[in-house]
Scaffold this active site. Sequence first.
Site, PDB file in Angstrom:
ATOM      1  CG  ASP A   1      -0.393   0.087   2.521  1.00 47.71           C
ATOM      2  OD1 ASP A   1       0.522   0.900   2.720  1.00 47.71           O
ATOM      3  OD2 ASP A   1      -0.847  -0.635   3.428  1.00 47.71           O
ATOM      4  CD  GLU A   2      -0.639   7.065  -1.360  1.00 42.42           C
ATOM      5  OE1 GLU A   2      -0.290   8.212  -1.678  1.00 42.42           O
ATOM      6  OE2 GLU A   2      -1.839   6.717  -1.327  1.00 42.42           O
TER       7      GLU A   2
END
Length: 192
Positions: A50-51
């Site tokens: 994820d980011e």
Amino acid sequence: MTTHRHFLLYKPYGYISQLGSNDLRQRRKKKFLDELCDWPEGIMPIGRLDEKSEGLLLLTTDGKLSDLINRSGIEKEYYALVDGDPTENELDQLREGIKIGLNGAKYETKPARIQRLETSPDLPNRAKKIRDARHGPVTWLSITIEEGKFRQVRKMTSAINCPTLRLVRVRVGNLKVGNLQLGAVVEWDGEV
């Protein structure tokens, strides 16, 4: 016969695990992998980070290899800096499998290998500051799983009331992030 290419990337914090976007608004607000390297045609990430996560991300032009790694139960090891000092009982809950939310339902994770790290791992500094121990105890854990549900490690540590402050994938199978620096890319032979 098609010759495939495979790469290891140290994905930095703040990047999305996709190559790019045709949406100009999204391009202005988000960072994509195509900003880090001039990738060959047909390249795809194997799995996702994820980011807010960082570390080892595999990329390949071989869809069969991608599918094999995603579905075969290959170990993925993460170093997680968590808020708090989990008890052995709490760590045992993670080891045995713990219920997390997934797609609006409860899901019990498969057993995991969990170890408390006695010292902070030697990782590149992250661009965004992380809350430190002056604001309460923090603990580094090594978490090894063989599955990869959406935000699984973060949900696991939250389930024992120790939210993840920093998450770094350090290994997939026998491939290690090693001495790669943020944004670094190296080619590999496709063996995991």
